[in-house]
Structure formats: C-alpha cells, structure tokens
Design a protein around this motif. Structure first.
Motif, PDB file in Angstrom:
ATOM      1  N   ALA A 129       0.864  -1.259  -0.090  1.00 46.99           N
ATOM      2  CA  ALA A 129      -0.013   0.139   0.071  1.00 46.99           C
ATOM      3  C   ALA A 129       0.821   1.249  -0.143  1.00 46.99           C
ATOM      4  CB  ALA A 129      -0.821  -0.018   1.305  1.00 46.99           C
ATOM      5  N   LEU A 130       2.031   1.292   0.720  1.00 49.56           N
ATOM      6  CA  LEU A 130       2.768   2.244   1.025  1.00 49.56           C
ATOM      7  C   LEU A 130       3.578   2.558  -0.438  1.00 49.56           C
ATOM      8  CD1 LEU A 130       4.375   2.119   4.318  1.00 49.56           C
ATOM      9  CD2 LEU A 130       2.995   3.771   3.774  1.00 49.56           C
ATOM     10  N   ASN A 131       3.966   1.614  -0.959  1.00 53.16           N
ATOM     11  CA  ASN A 131       4.783   1.662  -2.464  1.00 53.16           C
ATOM     12  C   ASN A 131       3.727   2.164  -3.379  1.00 53.16           C
ATOM     13  OD1 ASN A 131       7.609   0.964  -2.226  1.00 53.16           O
ATOM     14  ND2 ASN A 131       6.844  -1.088  -1.807  1.00 53.16           N
ATOM     15  N   LEU A 132       2.411   1.468  -3.591  1.00 56.80           N
ATOM     16  CA  LEU A 132       1.627   2.110  -4.709  1.00 56.80           C
ATOM     17  C   LEU A 132       1.130   3.511  -4.292  1.00 56.80           C
ATOM     18  CD1 LEU A 132      -0.506  -0.996  -5.107  1.00 56.80           C
ATOM     19  CD2 LEU A 132       1.061  -0.313  -6.439  1.00 56.80           C
ATOM     20  N   PHE A 133       0.995   3.677  -3.184  1.00 54.40           N
ATOM     21  CA  PHE A 133       0.731   5.315  -2.893  1.00 54.40           C
ATOM     22  C   PHE A 133       1.815   6.227  -3.055  1.00 54.40           C
ATOM     23  CE2 PHE A 133       0.808   8.919   0.575  1.00 54.40           C
ATOM     24  CZ  PHE A 133      -0.669   9.252   0.216  1.00 54.40           C
ATOM     25  N   GLY A 134       3.161   5.773  -3.000  1.00 52.63           N
ATOM     26  CA  GLY A 134       4.125   6.798  -3.490  1.00 52.63           C
ATOM     27  C   GLY A 134       4.104   6.788  -4.705  1.00 52.63           C
ATOM     28  N   ASP A 135       3.706   5.893  -5.553  1.00 50.47           N
ATOM     29  CA  ASP A 135       3.745   5.956  -7.053  1.00 50.47           C
ATOM     30  C   ASP A 135       2.640   6.788  -7.284  1.00 50.47           C
ATOM     31  OD1 ASP A 135       5.919   4.131  -7.492  1.00 50.47           O
ATOM     32  OD2 ASP A 135       4.597   2.415  -7.442  1.00 50.47           O
ATOM     33  N   GLY A 136       1.659   6.816  -6.716  1.00 48.74           N
ATOM     34  CA  GLY A 136       0.623   7.719  -7.133  1.00 48.74           C
ATOM     35  C   GLY A 136       0.934   8.901  -6.716  1.00 48.74           C
ATOM     36  N   VAL A 137       1.438   9.319  -5.724  1.00 53.23           N
ATOM     37  CA  VAL A 137       1.936  10.703  -5.293  1.00 53.23           C
ATOM     38  C   VAL A 137       2.732  11.058  -6.165  1.00 53.23           C
ATOM     39  CG1 VAL A 137       3.346  11.953  -3.560  1.00 53.23           C
ATOM     40  CG2 VAL A 137       1.592  10.418  -2.908  1.00 53.23           C
ATOM     41  N   ARG A 138       3.814  10.293  -6.791  1.00 52.49           N
ATOM     42  CA  ARG A 138       4.743  10.845  -7.878  1.00 52.49           C
ATOM     43  C   ARG A 138       4.159  11.217  -9.003  1.00 52.49           C
ATOM     44  NH1 ARG A 138       8.656   5.905  -9.180  1.00 52.49           N
ATOM     45  NH2 ARG A 138       6.434   5.286 -10.041  1.00 52.49           N
ATOM     46  N   ASP A 139       2.886  10.368  -9.503  1.00 55.40           N
ATOM     47  CA  ASP A 139       2.253  10.792 -10.720  1.00 55.40           C
ATOM     48  C   ASP A 139       1.455  11.862 -10.740  1.00 55.40           C
ATOM     49  OD1 ASP A 139       3.391   8.203 -11.849  1.00 55.40           O
ATOM     50  OD2 ASP A 139       1.546   6.933 -11.388  1.00 55.40           O
TER      51      ASP A 139
END
Length: 348
Positions: free
Chosen positions: A329-339
């Motif tokens: 969840a943290l990795n996917l959330f970090g990717d979403g923040v980056r995008d």
C-alpha cells in the motif's frame, strides 16, 4: 465664411450613465454562462489527479488505517484484554509442545488472532504494538534521511565546484555500500558499545535509536542525489538571477527561492522511503539484529514463526500478510503521489 454655432435643443434628453453603459460593448462571457476559470495551486491540481486514481485512494485509506491502528495500539490491546508480553499459559497445550489449543493457531473470542506457540503471547496485541514499532523506526528514519539529503543536495547543486565534487563522491560511496549487509555488521558493534540495562541486555530505546540512525545513514544519499539534480536545473533560471541582482543572500536563495520549488521531488522521495525503511527494519529484526526480544516486532515474529510453521502456519501468515499489505500500500501510494505531482506523467 465662418460657421455659426447651432442652437441647443432644450427638448433633447442628455443620455444617462445607464444608457451609456447599455450602449457600451460588453466583454465576452464564457459560453453557456459558465463561470470564469479560477487559478489552482499545484497542490490542489495534484490532489485532483489523485482523486481520479482509485488505486492511490485505496492505498491512502489502507495507510491511514494502519497509522490509526499504530496510534491506538494501547487502547486496542486493552480492549483485547492482553498486553504484548502478557502470556496466557492456559491457551497453550504442554502435551503438544506448547502449541495453542484449537485450530488456526488458537483463534477465538478471547484471542482474536490466536496466541504464539511456546510463549502464549496474544498475537493481536503483538501485531498492533509491532506495527507501532515499525512505523516509528520507518518514519523517523525517513524524516532524518530526507532532511539531511535535502540540505546536502541543495549545497552540492547550488555551490558546485569542489564542494559538489566532494559531496557527490560521498553519495557514490554511500550508494555503493550493500546496505543490509553493513547494517547487520554494524548493529552488533554499536550494541556492544551501548549502555546495558540491569538485566545485561541492550536498552530497547537505545536499540531503536541505533536502528533509526543506521537506516538514515544509508538512506539520505538517494534524496541528496535527486535534490542535487533538480537544483542544477533551477540555479540558472531567471528568478534566481533576479534574486541575485536584487541583492538576496545565499540563505535566502537556497531556502526561499530554490527549496519551495523542490517540495514535489522531496515529498516523492519521502513517500517512497517509508516502505523501504519498514522492509529494512523487518529484515533486521528477522535476522536478529533489530528489535530486542521479547518486544513486539513483525520481523521478529516472522523469524520465530518459521520454527513452528509445520504445526502452526497461521502464526507465520498473519504478520507476513499484514507486512505485505502495508508495504504494498505504501509503495503504490508513493507511486500515485509521484504521478500526481508530475504534470508530464501519462495518465489514462
């Protein structure tokens, strides 16, 4: 021949201001009477992009839920009726090697996630307290490494020259180290130099501090390299030259001009560092150089559960699945923040 002035017609009305405004050309209005488009800040635009990404919103909800569980760990453990190191000797069967009574690791109304084989500790209490430990170490190390990396990256990118060469070589050296191997080697060395408690063991708070410092020492270089590259592309921009012409000092340029334009990559770096730190802390505890037993920690629970996997697989699956969900969840959330913060990212 001179022209005679025309007499004023008293019967003619003087146009009123209302008539003049009615005859004046009106400014064009948006089609359909729609209101004019208002300006939006980069943060607001990023949030609107995130709201359109369902995966990011779900991961944000999962992350917030885990954080709330960690904050409310003492309350949840009290509701469950068991502390993280309070043993229930009646829940384990000495005739079967101290395995829990019942199926699925002793899961019951009394113990929501069962009990640890051999010790009788309540798994639910150890899971919520272990989550608090993991988040404390991960967030603290991420904050320290982000602050240090930002300052080093700003200095290297803006001043350049020999300072940039020295700091860049230090970054290269830190990035070249096998992080996990050196953490395993350094933690016992530092532990032996620490003050021990009355029982001859390492103080738990000091061990957590050592973990935070060790992880931060190897994590700051990633942020520093990212910030340095951004500063190199910004230091020649017009607003920096204008600040210099107006007599702005170096501190003003660094922290009032450059730093506000770096919040997006810094935030992305922080968001991606937290799950990596959680995995690192769990790995160290799994290998026996993390949290001091019997204090709760997910990595230590996985290490102990490996011994009982054949007869009690639930003890391994519960902390393992929770750790997988949290890190994912943290990795996917970090990717979403980056995008969301990158306006050039491709989105459907």
């Amino acid at each position: 021949m001179t022209q005679q002035p025309q007499p004023i017609d008293a019967t003619r009305e003087t146009p009123s201001p209302a008539d003049e405004s009615a005859e004046a050309p009106q400014s064009p209005q948006p089609a359909g009477g729609a209101p004019a488009i208002a300006g939006r800040s980069p943060g607001r635009m990023a949030w609107e992009r995130m709201k359109r990404d369902r995966v990011t919103l779900i991961c944000l909800g999962v992350t917030v839920a885990f954080i709330l569980i960690a904050i409310c760990a003492p309350l949840l453990a009290k509701v469950g009726g068991w502390g993280p190191i309070t043993a229930d000797s009646k829940a384990i069967n000495p005739d079967t090697g101290n395995y829990p009574y019942g199926s699925f690791g002793g899961i019951s109304a009394k113990h929501l996630l069962g009990v640890e084989p051999g010790t009788g500790y309540d798994i639910f209490a150890r899971v919520v307290y272990g989550l608090r430990t993991s988040l404390e170490v991960a967030l603290s190390a991420a904050v320290i490494s982000t602050v240090v990396g930002t300052v080093v990256g700003l200095a290297a990118g803006y001043f350049g020259g020999k300072l940039d060469q020295i700091l860049s070589r230090i970054m290269d050296i830190v990035l070249a180290f096998p992080q996990l191997l050196f953490l395993i080697a350094l933690t016992p060395v530092i532990e032996n130099a620490l003050q021990t408690n009355a029982h001859g063991g390492t103080n738990e708070n000091l061990r957590l501090l050592v973990l935070i410092i060790n992880i931060s020492v190897f994590a700051w270089a990633y942020t520093a390299r990212l910030v340095r590259g951004q500063v190199l592309s910004l230091r020649g921009r017009e607003f920096i030259e204008a600040a210099k012409i107006m007599g702005a000092g170096r501190r003003h340029i660094l922290f009032r001009q450059l730093l506000p334009n770096l919040w997006a990559p810094i935030l992305i770096s922080f968001a991606l560092a937290v799950p990596q730190n959680i995995a690192t802390e769990a790995s160290l505890s799994f290998l026996g150089v993390g949290v001091v037993p019997p204090n709760p920690d997910w990595g230590a629970m996985l290490s102990t559960a490996a011994e009982f996997f054949i007869n009690d697989p639930a003890y391994l699956f519960i902390p393992g699945i929770l750790l997988l969900i949290l890190v994912l969840a943290l990795n996917l959330f970090g990717d979403g923040v980056r995008d969301a913060l990158d306006p050039r990212a491709n989105r459907s």
